[in-house]
Design a protein around this motif. Structure first.
Motif, PDB file in Angstrom:
ATOM      1  N   GLN A  27     -55.167  11.536  20.756  1.00 52.06           N
ATOM      2  CA  GLN A  27     -54.755  11.175  19.397  1.00 52.06           C
ATOM      3  C   GLN A  27     -55.902  10.502  18.656  1.00 52.06           C
ATOM      4  O   GLN A  27     -56.128  10.761  17.456  1.00 52.06           O
ATOM      5  CB  GLN A  27     -53.548  10.238  19.465  1.00 52.06           C
ATOM      6  CG  GLN A  27     -53.017   9.807  18.116  1.00 52.06           C
ATOM      7  CD  GLN A  27     -51.893   8.782  18.249  1.00 52.06           C
ATOM      8  OE1 GLN A  27     -51.763   8.134  19.282  1.00 52.06           O
ATOM      9  NE2 GLN A  27     -51.078   8.659  17.225  1.00 52.06           N
ATOM     10  N   ARG A  86     -58.282  13.042  17.224  1.00 49.46           N
ATOM     11  CA  ARG A  86     -57.761  13.675  16.003  1.00 49.46           C
ATOM     12  C   ARG A  86     -57.864  12.736  14.810  1.00 49.46           C
ATOM     13  O   ARG A  86     -58.168  13.180  13.692  1.00 49.46           O
ATOM     14  CB  ARG A  86     -56.299  14.075  16.217  1.00 49.46           C
ATOM     15  CG  ARG A  86     -56.092  15.185  17.248  1.00 49.46           C
ATOM     16  CD  ARG A  86     -54.692  15.789  17.115  1.00 49.46           C
ATOM     17  NE  ARG A  86     -53.653  14.774  17.275  1.00 49.46           N
ATOM     18  CZ  ARG A  86     -53.110  14.446  18.434  1.00 49.46           C
ATOM     19  NH1 ARG A  86     -53.512  15.054  19.555  1.00 49.46           N
ATOM     20  NH2 ARG A  86     -52.162  13.548  18.507  1.00 49.46           N
ATOM     21  N   ASP A  99     -47.120   9.588   9.428  1.00 47.02           N
ATOM     22  CA  ASP A  99     -46.777  11.010   9.541  1.00 47.02           C
ATOM     23  C   ASP A  99     -47.969  11.839  10.017  1.00 47.02           C
ATOM     24  O   ASP A  99     -47.831  12.709  10.872  1.00 47.02           O
ATOM     25  CB  ASP A  99     -46.284  11.537   8.192  1.00 47.02           C
ATOM     26  CG  ASP A  99     -44.936  10.942   7.796  1.00 47.02           C
ATOM     27  OD1 ASP A  99     -44.207  10.515   8.705  1.00 47.02           O
ATOM     28  OD2 ASP A  99     -44.631  10.922   6.586  1.00 47.02           O
ATOM     29  N   TRP A 152     -50.587  10.883  11.723  1.00 47.25           N
ATOM     30  CA  TRP A 152     -51.016  10.544  13.088  1.00 47.25           C
ATOM     31  C   TRP A 152     -49.883  10.720  14.105  1.00 47.25           C
ATOM     32  O   TRP A 152     -50.067  10.430  15.267  1.00 47.25           O
ATOM     33  CB  TRP A 152     -51.533   9.108  13.133  1.00 47.25           C
ATOM     34  CG  TRP A 152     -52.781   8.884  12.336  1.00 47.25           C
ATOM     35  CD1 TRP A 152     -53.619   9.840  11.847  1.00 47.25           C
ATOM     36  CD2 TRP A 152     -53.316   7.618  11.929  1.00 47.25           C
ATOM     37  NE1 TRP A 152     -54.657   9.248  11.154  1.00 47.25           N
ATOM     38  CE2 TRP A 152     -54.496   7.886  11.191  1.00 47.25           C
ATOM     39  CE3 TRP A 152     -52.926   6.299  12.104  1.00 47.25           C
ATOM     40  CZ2 TRP A 152     -55.275   6.881  10.658  1.00 47.25           C
ATOM     41  CZ3 TRP A 152     -53.709   5.282  11.575  1.00 47.25           C
ATOM     42  CH2 TRP A 152     -54.872   5.567  10.851  1.00 47.25           C
ATOM     43  N   ARG A 153     -48.701  11.146  13.640  1.00 48.20           N
ATOM     44  CA  ARG A 153     -47.537  11.345  14.502  1.00 48.20           C
ATOM     45  C   ARG A 153     -47.158  10.053  15.232  1.00 48.20           C
ATOM     46  O   ARG A 153     -46.965  10.042  16.452  1.00 48.20           O
ATOM     47  CB  ARG A 153     -47.797  12.468  15.505  1.00 48.20           C
ATOM     48  CG  ARG A 153     -48.118  13.804  14.856  1.00 48.20           C
ATOM     49  CD  ARG A 153     -48.519  14.832  15.868  1.00 48.20           C
ATOM     50  NE  ARG A 153     -49.004  16.066  15.224  1.00 48.20           N
ATOM     51  CZ  ARG A 153     -49.545  17.084  15.878  1.00 48.20           C
ATOM     52  NH1 ARG A 153     -49.655  17.031  17.196  1.00 48.20           N
ATOM     53  NH2 ARG A 153     -49.962  18.150  15.234  1.00 48.20           N
ATOM     54  N   CYS A 154     -47.050   8.986  14.457  1.00 52.35           N
ATOM     55  CA  CYS A 154     -46.715   7.676  14.997  1.00 52.35           C
ATOM     56  C   CYS A 154     -45.288   7.287  14.609  1.00 52.35           C
ATOM     57  O   CYS A 154     -44.784   7.700  13.556  1.00 52.35           O
ATOM     58  CB  CYS A 154     -47.678   6.602  14.472  1.00 52.35           C
ATOM     59  SG  CYS A 154     -49.353   6.728  15.152  1.00 52.35           S
ATOM     60  N   THR A 155     -44.674   6.478  15.459  1.00 46.32           N
ATOM     61  CA  THR A 155     -43.346   5.956  15.146  1.00 46.32           C
ATOM     62  C   THR A 155     -43.407   5.003  13.968  1.00 46.32           C
ATOM     63  O   THR A 155     -42.558   5.030  13.085  1.00 46.32           O
ATOM     64  CB  THR A 155     -42.756   5.230  16.370  1.00 46.32           C
ATOM     65  OG1 THR A 155     -42.707   6.137  17.460  1.00 46.32           O
ATOM     66  CG2 THR A 155     -41.374   4.691  16.074  1.00 46.32           C
ATOM     67  N   ARG A 174     -47.229   5.261  18.891  1.00 45.03           N
ATOM     68  CA  ARG A 174     -46.620   6.570  19.091  1.00 45.03           C
ATOM     69  C   ARG A 174     -45.253   6.430  19.767  1.00 45.03           C
ATOM     70  O   ARG A 174     -44.308   7.139  19.468  1.00 45.03           O
ATOM     71  CB  ARG A 174     -47.556   7.427  19.935  1.00 45.03           C
ATOM     72  CG  ARG A 174     -47.154   8.881  20.093  1.00 45.03           C
ATOM     73  CD  ARG A 174     -48.095   9.616  21.015  1.00 45.03           C
ATOM     74  NE  ARG A 174     -48.108   9.022  22.356  1.00 45.03           N
ATOM     75  CZ  ARG A 174     -49.029   8.154  22.778  1.00 45.03           C
ATOM     76  NH1 ARG A 174     -50.025   7.802  21.982  1.00 45.03           N
ATOM     77  NH2 ARG A 174     -48.970   7.635  23.994  1.00 45.03           N
ATOM     78  N   SER A 175     -45.156   5.521  20.734  1.00 46.54           N
ATOM     79  CA  SER A 175     -43.892   5.212  21.392  1.00 46.54           C
ATOM     80  C   SER A 175     -43.501   3.785  21.037  1.00 46.54           C
ATOM     81  O   SER A 175     -44.361   2.955  20.747  1.00 46.54           O
ATOM     82  CB  SER A 175     -44.020   5.369  22.911  1.00 46.54           C
ATOM     83  OG  SER A 175     -45.056   4.545  23.419  1.00 46.54           O
TER      84      SER A 175
END
Length: 463
Positions: free
Chosen positions: A43, A46, A124, A126-129, A147-148
């Protein structure tokens, strides 16, 4: 020319060697990392590669119409004006098992507020919570993307057996962004801990005991309203590291509270002559003058009002009223002489912990609660304004061990995942540190004797 070629070849070899070492170190770190950290490392790559494009799309870039110094020197008067430069903040990305930590620079018109407004876009992309943005010093911000969810990820703590470096720091756990949360105990007279049964109250206090047990500068006494004797309940494994312990017997608790009030009075009368200061925290705890912690679990047991006209009820009512007065003395007057009271109850409403005690305690934690009224009693009226952080939302089993508190320097309230300490580790820690247990009264006697002063100490109270 041959010399230049030789230098170039040597420089190229050095660059290749450095790149090879960097790649080797990166591969080794990746292989040795756990599964979650590997995902975060990918991650992080990216995030670095997509940062320039993302920053421009999210409004975190500025257009500089002023030519650079080099352009001003090299461009002639007849040449066209150089195109404006688009500047994006420089970043440094660090991965961990929960996500990434991004440290970024600010630019004119791209400051802390602009980063905070763009947090949901970054989450959004970075695909994070969730993503948080905090100031990291002048001209810098730190962006935390998880992320989690750390709050729903159970953690365990294994005591090291080493004394804490700083006796003023209580490490509670990690917040919802996986950042470590510590509170200062310096000049703190009392702490309240609330929450429904099984929410994690006692486990959190067990970690406190295990962390501070290896220090001879901390001595602990406990009154546990859930049990009748030391061999029962949650503190059975830790009692060896306590200089005094009592169960739900009101007479024994009353005697313990009186004993500590007498210690408070003795310390208050000699602190200037012995320590040379009016406040123990100016010099810190020591084996001769230890931080004395009183843990009162199921505190309502010792403070409840008994209503009735028979002799037994009147006597119990008088005991609980005196208990409240004695603990009030410790909370209101014990701060400067190094006495800390930790009060634990399911609800910290006025009928469980008298408000003249509860409201003096500057630190309040609340694990899961069933009602807003209980949350307000534990954390204050302002928790109504932060419904997302309310302990009422923590009733799911996934949140066992999660507490809420107000942190100094942070707006609103912070949710904290406290780690679990196993019974075996707690018992081992208490056994290994039992030789450090001392009666603070006897410590004071020895200190006074070494300074050629004499005093009379009360009779010791057995466990």
């Amino acid at each position: 020319m041959d010399a230049v070629t030789g230098y170039a070849s040597g420089a190229l070899l050095v660059v290749v060697a450095l790149v090879s070492v960097w790649l080797l170190v990166t591969v080794v770190r990746y292989v040795r990392a756990d599964k979650d950290t590997r995902v975060s490392m990918r991650q992080a790559v990216r995030v670095r590669w997509g940062w320039v494009r993302l920053a421009r799309m999210a409004g975190l870039a500025v257009t500089d119409k002023t030519p650079s110094l080099l352009a001003q020197i090299t461009v002639s008067k007849d040449s066209p004006t150089p195109a404006p430069r688009v500047l994006t903040p420089k970043i440094k990305v660090t991965p961990d098992r929960f996500g990434v930590i991004v440290r970024a620079r600010t630019l004119p018109k791209v400051g802390l507020e602009e980063y905070q407004k763009s947090a949901r876009f970054l989450a959004d992309a970075w695909r994070c919570t969730r993503v948080s943005v905090l100031r990291d010093g002048p001209g810098r911000v730190v962006i935390r993307g998880v992320r989690s969810d750390p709050l729903t990820t159970p953690t365990a703590h294994r005591p090291t057996g080493l004394p804490p470096v700083d006796l003023t720091r209580w490490e509670l756990g990690v917040d919802e962004y996986a950042a470590r949360v510590c509170v200062s105990l310096a000049n703190v007279p009392g702490v309240t801990v609330a929450g429904v049964p099984g929410a994690g109250k006692t486990s959190g206090v067990n970690k406190f005991v295990c962390d501070f047990a290896p220090s001879p500068s901390v001595q602990i006494a406990t009154a546990d309203g859930k049990v009748s004797r030391a061999s029962e309940g949650d503190y059975a494994d830790l009692v060896k590291r306590m200089f005094a312990f009592c169960g739900d017997n009101l007479d024994e608790a009353n005697a313990l509270f009186k004993r500590l009030v007498e210690l408070r009075k003795r310390r208050s009368s000699v602190i200037r002559d012995v320590l040379g200061v009016k406040n123990m925290w100016h010099v810190g705890p020591s084996p001769q003058w230890p931080l004395t912690v009183l843990i009162i679990d199921e505190a309502h047991t010792f403070f409840r009002e008994y209503k009735g006209s028979d002799a037994t009820t009147k006597r119990l009512g008088a005991l609980t009223a005196e208990n409240a007065r004695l603990v009030e003395d410790l909370v209101k007057k014990g701060r400067s002489v190094g006495i800390l009271v930790i009060l634990i109850s399911q609800k910290t409403t006025g009928d469980a912990i008298p408000t003249f005690i509860r409201d003096v305690c500057p630190i309040g934690l609340s694990f899961a609660q069933k009602t807003v009224e209980a949350a307000v009693a534990a954390l204050g009226e302002d928790i109504r304004n932060w419904p997302d952080a309310s302990p009422v939302t923590l009733q799911d089993p996934a949140y066992v061990g999660v507490a809420v508190m107000a942190m100094q320097g942070r707006p609103g309230y912070t949710r904290i995942r406290t780690p679990y300490v196993s019974d075996a580790d707690a018992a081992r820690t208490a056994e290994d540190t039992s030789h450090l247990t001392s009666d603070p009264d006897l410590c004071l006697d020895a200190l006074l004797h070494s300074t050629s002063r004499t005093t009379t100490s009360p009779a010791p109270l057995t466990k």
